[in-house]
Design an enzyme around this catalytic site. Structure first.
Site, PDB file in Angstrom:
ATOM      1  N   GLU A 156      -4.509   8.997   9.325  1.00 61.14           N
ATOM      2  CA  GLU A 156      -3.058   8.917   9.571  1.00 61.14           C
ATOM      3  C   GLU A 156      -2.698   9.643  10.872  1.00 61.14           C
ATOM      4  O   GLU A 156      -1.747   9.302  11.555  1.00 61.14           O
ATOM      5  CB  GLU A 156      -2.283   9.544   8.406  1.00 61.14           C
ATOM      6  CG  GLU A 156      -2.394   8.788   7.098  1.00 61.14           C
ATOM      7  CD  GLU A 156      -1.444   7.595   6.984  1.00 61.14           C
ATOM      8  OE1 GLU A 156      -0.376   7.628   7.608  1.00 61.14           O
ATOM      9  OE2 GLU A 156      -1.793   6.641   6.273  1.00 61.14           O
ATOM     10  N   ASP A 197       0.869  -1.186   0.000  1.00 52.98           N
ATOM     11  CA  ASP A 197       0.000   0.000   0.000  1.00 52.98           C
ATOM     12  C   ASP A 197       0.892   1.217   0.000  1.00 52.98           C
ATOM     13  O   ASP A 197       2.103   1.132   0.255  1.00 52.98           O
ATOM     14  CB  ASP A 197      -0.903  -0.006   1.246  1.00 52.98           C
ATOM     15  CG  ASP A 197      -1.820   1.211   1.284  1.00 52.98           C
ATOM     16  OD1 ASP A 197      -2.360   1.575   0.222  1.00 52.98           O
ATOM     17  OD2 ASP A 197      -1.979   1.818   2.356  1.00 52.98           O
ATOM     18  N   SER A 198       0.282   2.372  -0.247  1.00 56.78           N
ATOM     19  CA  SER A 198       1.025   3.628  -0.192  1.00 56.78           C
ATOM     20  C   SER A 198       1.504   3.930   1.229  1.00 56.78           C
ATOM     21  O   SER A 198       2.417   4.719   1.410  1.00 56.78           O
ATOM     22  CB  SER A 198       0.128   4.756  -0.687  1.00 56.78           C
ATOM     23  OG  SER A 198      -1.086   4.748   0.052  1.00 56.78           O
ATOM     24  N   CYS A 236     -11.175   3.327  -0.621  1.00 59.13           N
ATOM     25  CA  CYS A 236      -9.864   3.780  -0.152  1.00 59.13           C
ATOM     26  C   CYS A 236      -9.537   2.973   1.099  1.00 59.13           C
ATOM     27  O   CYS A 236     -10.425   2.722   1.931  1.00 59.13           O
ATOM     28  CB  CYS A 236      -9.922   5.270   0.175  1.00 59.13           C
ATOM     29  SG  CYS A 236      -8.424   5.890   0.971  1.00 59.13           S
ATOM     30  N   CYS A 295      -3.723  -0.943  -2.141  1.00 58.06           N
ATOM     31  CA  CYS A 295      -4.006   0.483  -2.347  1.00 58.06           C
ATOM     32  C   CYS A 295      -4.994   0.665  -3.514  1.00 58.06           C
ATOM     33  O   CYS A 295      -4.723   0.218  -4.631  1.00 58.06           O
ATOM     34  CB  CYS A 295      -2.685   1.184  -2.670  1.00 58.06           C
ATOM     35  SG  CYS A 295      -2.844   2.940  -2.973  1.00 58.06           S
TER      36      CYS A 295
HETATM   37  N1  DGL Z   1      -3.949   3.793  -0.013  1.00 62.63           N
HETATM   38  C1  DGL Z   1      -4.660   4.866  -0.675  1.00 62.63           C
HETATM   39  C2  DGL Z   1      -5.908   4.308  -1.348  1.00 62.63           C
HETATM   40  O1  DGL Z   1      -6.431   3.276  -0.977  1.00 62.63           O
HETATM   41  C3  DGL Z   1      -5.031   5.963   0.290  1.00 62.63           C
HETATM   42  C4  DGL Z   1      -3.844   6.763   0.783  1.00 62.63           C
HETATM   43  C5  DGL Z   1      -3.129   7.507  -0.312  1.00 62.63           C
HETATM   44  O2  DGL Z   1      -3.654   8.502  -0.845  1.00 62.63           O
HETATM   45  O3  DGL Z   1      -2.039   7.086  -0.648  1.00 62.63           O
HETATM   46  O4  DGL Z   1      -6.388   4.908  -2.281  1.00 62.63           O
END
Ligand code: DGL
Length: 279
Positions: free
Chosen positions: A154, A12-13, A187, A75
């Site tokens: 966060e 994930d990010s 998300c 993500c």
């Molecule tokens: N992990 C991202 C998503 O599910 C959310 C956080 C980000 O913007 O990186 O879209």
């Protein structure tokens, strides 16, 4: 029946993908999981598709060093921007969160309106809408970016927080007159704000958690391909981040609902070094 002990690799990010890890661990407790959170470069949701694709490719390259049997793009933003490209370049099966979420929403909507809430990048990509159409579902789809939800989570704010509740009203009240039957939480972070979202949308709107649906799809795929781990084993969780491992331990516990012990910070040199320099 054959079994396969290689790990499932998830990226994930940042920390949000741990909601997907949580769903995977509940459903598949015997599986070893390796997680990478790109905490040095989060958020992806405000970045261009080209940048998200580049980051996603690098995240996959890093995780392929662990010889996984399956890669999960937890993500939504990366799934929306990069999954087709990754599918053709990654040498193991790869699963994103958009298709499973779209399929669950289409099933539940039965032709009624579907609302998608997600990052700006995911909304701009129209990936959920496309996935819903590809399933042959012609239900009306409305999309709404909720960019401030991610930093709120966060920061440690949850559904009981007054700012989160005010944001939920601000973002979601305009959707109420459209009377969606289903809302996709598109998300990684949004399932953690589920109660605040449900409070605005009311009990008639079914909330679809893409992470939960993805875990279901992963189990099905592993079963079909005889890749499940031996049921009597206890799966491990090993986490890597590109910055601030302590934050993953602290905030990550909330995503995962269990203590996170094994966290390693990967330096940019290690991250970009290629196979031979790692593990
Ligand atoms: N992990 C991202 C998503 O599910 C959310 C956080 C980000 O913007 O990186 O879209």
């Amino acid at each position: 029946m054959t079994h396969e002990s290689r790990c499932i690799a998830v990226f994930d990010s940042g920390l949000g993908g741990l909601t997907v890890v949580h769903a995977l661990r509940r459903r598949l407790p015997a599986e070893d999981l390796v997680y990478f959170g790109d905490t040095a470069r989060v958020p992806y949701g405000t970045k261009s598709p080209e940048t998200v694709l580049r980051f996603a490719r690098e995240d996959c390259d890093f995780l392929l060093r662990f010889n996984p049997k399956l890669l999960v793009v937890a993500c939504n933003t990366a799934s929306a921007a990069a999954l087709p490209e990754l599918e053709s370049s990654v040498p193991v099966p790869i699963v994103g969160v958009v298709k499973p979420g779209a399929a669950a929403a289409a099933r539940r909507a039965g032709g009624r309106r579907i609302a998608v809430i997600a990052t700006e990048a995911t909304v701009n990509s129209n990936a959920y809408k496309r996935a819903i159409r590809e399933l042959g579902c012609d239900a009306p789809v409305v999309q709404r970016a909720c960019p401030l939800f991610v930093p709120c989570v966060e920061e440690g704010r949850d559904a009981s927080d007054a700012i989160v509740q005010a944001l939920a009203r601000e973002y979601l009240q305009p959707l109420i007159p459209l009377a969606p039957a289903v809302m996709i939480l598109g998300c990684t972070h949004y399932p953690l704000l589920r109660d605040a979202i449900a409070a605005v949308m009311g009990p008639k709107v079914a909330l679809v958690d893409s992470g939960e649906e993805t875990a279901r799809g992963v189990e099905e795929l592993l079963r079909q391909q005889a890749l499940l781990a031996r049921a009597e084993t206890v799966g491990s969780l090993t986490c890597y981040v590109s910055d601030n491992p302590q934050r993953l331990r602290e905030v990550g516990q909330r995503f995962l609902c269990e203590p996170i012990r094994d966290v390693t910070c990967v330096s940019p040199e290690e991250f970009h070094a290629g196979e031979s320099a790692h593990v």
